[in-house]
Design an enzyme around this catalytic site. Structure first.
Site, PDB file in Angstrom:
ATOM      1  N   ASP A  47       1.802   3.619  -3.701  1.00 40.08           N
ATOM      2  CA  ASP A  47       1.721   2.216  -3.320  1.00 40.08           C
ATOM      3  C   ASP A  47       1.560   1.927  -1.821  1.00 40.08           C
ATOM      4  OD1 ASP A  47       1.988  -0.951  -4.374  1.00 40.08           O
ATOM      5  OD2 ASP A  47       3.034  -0.559  -2.498  1.00 40.08           O
ATOM      6  N   TYR A  52      -0.140  -1.774   5.908  1.00 43.30           N
ATOM      7  CA  TYR A  52       0.746  -0.677   6.518  1.00 43.30           C
ATOM      8  C   TYR A  52       0.016   0.155   7.488  1.00 43.30           C
ATOM      9  CZ  TYR A  52       3.038  -2.198   1.996  1.00 43.30           C
ATOM     10  OH  TYR A  52       3.488  -2.839   0.996  1.00 43.30           O
ATOM     11  N   LYS A  77      -3.665  -2.868  -1.168  1.00 48.47           N
ATOM     12  CA  LYS A  77      -3.541  -4.327  -1.097  1.00 48.47           C
ATOM     13  C   LYS A  77      -4.318  -5.088   0.176  1.00 48.47           C
ATOM     14  CE  LYS A  77       1.434  -3.645  -2.205  1.00 48.47           C
ATOM     15  NZ  LYS A  77       1.681  -2.499  -1.351  1.00 48.47           N
ATOM     16  N   HIS A 110      -2.139  -9.299  -1.350  1.00 47.09           N
ATOM     17  CA  HIS A 110      -1.011  -9.107  -1.067  1.00 47.09           C
ATOM     18  C   HIS A 110       0.012 -10.479  -0.733  1.00 47.09           C
ATOM     19  CE1 HIS A 110       1.037  -5.781   1.975  1.00 47.09           C
ATOM     20  NE2 HIS A 110       2.136  -6.708   1.326  1.00 47.09           N
TER      21      HIS A 110
HETATM   22  P1  NAP Z   1      13.096   0.300  -0.541  1.00 46.42           P
HETATM   23  O1  NAP Z   1      12.422   1.270  -1.120  1.00 46.42           O
HETATM   24  O2  NAP Z   1      13.917  -0.567  -1.318  1.00 46.42           O
HETATM   25  O3  NAP Z   1      14.075   1.292   0.484  1.00 46.42           O
HETATM   26  C1  NAP Z   1      13.693   2.003   1.326  1.00 46.42           C
HETATM   27  C2  NAP Z   1      14.862   2.357   2.039  1.00 46.42           C
HETATM   28  O4  NAP Z   1      15.645   3.137   1.474  1.00 46.42           O
HETATM   29  C3  NAP Z   1      14.557   3.407   3.393  1.00 46.42           C
HETATM   30  O5  NAP Z   1      15.213   3.017   4.464  1.00 46.42           O
HETATM   31  C4  NAP Z   1      14.650   4.767   2.760  1.00 46.42           C
HETATM   32  O6  NAP Z   1      15.168   5.678   3.922  1.00 46.42           O
HETATM   33  C5  NAP Z   1      16.158   4.418   1.700  1.00 46.42           C
HETATM   34  N1  NAP Z   1      16.232   5.292   0.819  1.00 46.42           N
HETATM   35  C6  NAP Z   1      15.143   5.628  -0.003  1.00 46.42           C
HETATM   36  N2  NAP Z   1      15.724   6.471  -0.983  1.00 46.42           N
HETATM   37  C7  NAP Z   1      17.197   6.430  -0.717  1.00 46.42           C
HETATM   38  C8  NAP Z   1      18.370   7.312  -1.372  1.00 46.42           C
HETATM   39  N3  NAP Z   1      17.936   7.976  -2.615  1.00 46.42           N
HETATM   40  N4  NAP Z   1      19.343   6.986  -1.046  1.00 46.42           N
HETATM   41  C9  NAP Z   1      19.728   6.540   0.260  1.00 46.42           C
HETATM   42  N5  NAP Z   1      18.951   5.650   0.639  1.00 46.42           N
HETATM   43  C10 NAP Z   1      17.368   5.950   0.433  1.00 46.42           C
HETATM   44  O7  NAP Z   1      12.109  -0.456   0.476  1.00 46.42           O
HETATM   45  P2  NAP Z   1      10.647  -0.740   0.616  1.00 46.42           P
HETATM   46  O8  NAP Z   1       9.950   0.420   1.243  1.00 46.42           O
HETATM   47  O9  NAP Z   1      10.531  -2.116   1.458  1.00 46.42           O
HETATM   48  O10 NAP Z   1       9.972  -1.138  -0.678  1.00 46.42           O
HETATM   49  C11 NAP Z   1       9.294  -0.059  -1.446  1.00 46.42           C
HETATM   50  C12 NAP Z   1       7.924  -0.006  -1.628  1.00 46.42           C
HETATM   51  O11 NAP Z   1       7.450  -1.458  -2.093  1.00 46.42           O
HETATM   52  C13 NAP Z   1       7.440   0.076  -0.041  1.00 46.42           C
HETATM   53  O12 NAP Z   1       7.222   1.212   0.378  1.00 46.42           O
HETATM   54  C14 NAP Z   1       5.880  -0.716  -0.398  1.00 46.42           C
HETATM   55  O13 NAP Z   1       5.094   0.207  -1.072  1.00 46.42           O
HETATM   56  C15 NAP Z   1       6.445  -1.940  -1.394  1.00 46.42           C
HETATM   57  N6  NAP Z   1       6.595  -3.279  -0.623  1.00 46.42           N
HETATM   58  C16 NAP Z   1       5.756  -4.010  -1.086  1.00 46.42           C
HETATM   59  C17 NAP Z   1       5.808  -5.490  -0.310  1.00 46.42           C
HETATM   60  C18 NAP Z   1       5.026  -6.694  -0.806  1.00 46.42           C
HETATM   61  O14 NAP Z   1       4.993  -7.597  -0.075  1.00 46.42           O
HETATM   62  N7  NAP Z   1       4.166  -6.333  -1.863  1.00 46.42           N
HETATM   63  C19 NAP Z   1       6.997  -5.469   0.519  1.00 46.42           C
HETATM   64  C20 NAP Z   1       7.852  -4.379   0.583  1.00 46.42           C
HETATM   65  C21 NAP Z   1       7.466  -3.260   0.008  1.00 46.42           C
HETATM   66  P3  NAP Z   1      14.446   7.311   4.337  1.00 46.42           P
HETATM   67  O15 NAP Z   1      12.837   6.720   4.124  1.00 46.42           O
HETATM   68  O16 NAP Z   1      15.166   7.374   5.492  1.00 46.42           O
HETATM   69  O17 NAP Z   1      14.930   7.860   3.268  1.00 46.42           O
END
Ligand code: NAP
Length: 286
Positions: A47, A52, A77, A110
């Protein structure tokens, strides 16, 4: 190699329930390495988003993986600066060029702002031209979903919205199911906000099952048939997060997790005028 379970979208296309998100992977080398590692471990859903600014790196990792194109589900997106019919078609072409792909699996609007209807009509035409296998939206609340559905030909296949244990969105889940729209979580760990990884309720369930908090959270989403796309740049966590299926949470555990819902976003209120202003001001070179 183990495969993530899949869900079937409203047009019959299958989508993995567990994928890999690449938001805030700004360093191209880091992003490319993380996606390569995710594909090596078994993730088959990636994704990304034009906003990004890492589609090139994602494309390189996919191309170099040697995995057949039809085994990888790629989402990107459309950002608000490219809203409207003609701009959407041009932005789509730039995205798939950067990704080195000739078709996309899922293209999402998005944010629910600007000329989303013009964008949607362009996406419908790209879908009919078989350039995209499924089209969807992101950050749309139920009234905005119904607006798109009511004035267009195609019902969105997916709505990607912030969903995690502190913002569970059960009513929206019901609405999306009733209308045939697949719910997808972004921010499954709330990016660690509210001390998610040391939350007592989640830790107790994780310890009792000899799993990690991350795995419990991801399984809780998968068990609700919600697509999850956790992000990590660390190989250990990339593997840990992918190992989140193959066990079941009990009804009691699901009910216990339901008690930590705050009913509020941990990030943004999409109806707040200041949030709209901030998103409108977010621009990048295309
Ligand atoms: P998330 O997946 O909720 O959290 C990522 C964070 O958690 C990073 O700081 C990562 O650090 C840490 N982490 C990951 N696995 C872990 C584990 N097993 N134990 C401890 N810490 C862990 O946040 P997100 O990246 O915002 O959301 C996921 C995806 O959703 C995004 O990458 C993107 O593709 C999508 N997204 C979409 C929107 C939208 O508006 N459509 C908005 C936000 C996100 P490290 O990388 O240092 O491991």
């Amino acid at each position: 190699m183990r495969k993530a379970p899949v869900t079937t979208l409203n047009n019959g296309v299958e989508m993995p329930l567990l994928g890999f998100g690449v938001y805030q992977m700004d360093d191209p080398a880091e992003c490319e390495a993380a996606v390569a590692e995710a594909l090596r471990v078994g993730y088959r859903l990636i994704d990304t988003a034009a906003a990004y600014e890492n589609e090139h790196a994602v494309g390189r990792a996919i191309a170099q993986s040697g995995i057949p194109r039809d085994e990888i589900f790629v989402t990107t997106k459309l950002w608000v600066q490219d809203a409207g019919y003609d701009a959407t078609k041009a932005a789509f072409q730039r995205s798939i060029d950067r990704l080195q792909l000739d078709y996309l699996d899922l293209y999402l609007i998005h944010q629910p702002y600007s000329d989303v209807h013009g964008s949607w009509r362009a996406m419908e035409d790209l879908y009919y031209a078989e350039k995209i296998r499924a089209i969807g939206i992101s950050n749309f609340q139920p009234d905005r979903v119904m607006d798109i559905m009511s004035f267009n030909r195609i019902t969105p296949a997916v709505n990607q919205i912030e969903t995690h244990p502190f913002h569970q969105r059960v009513e929206e889940e019901k609405f999306l199911i009733e209308n045939g729209v697949q719910m997808q979580s972004w921010g499954p760990f709330a990016e660690g906000r509210n001390n998610l990884f040391s939350n007592i309720t989640l830790k107790e369930i994780a310890e009792a099952r000899d799993r990690t908090v991350a795995q419990v959270v991801l399984k809780w989403l998968l068990q609700r048939n919600i697509v999850a796309i956790p992000k990590s740049v660390r190989p250990g966590r990339i593997a840990e997060n992918f190992a989140s299926f193959g066990f079941d949470l009990s009804d009691e555990e699901m009910a216990t997790i339901a008690t930590i819902d705050t009913g509020e976003s941990a990030f943004i209120d999409h109806r707040d005028p200041e949030a709209v202003k901030g998103i409108a001001a977010w621009k990048f070179d295309t």
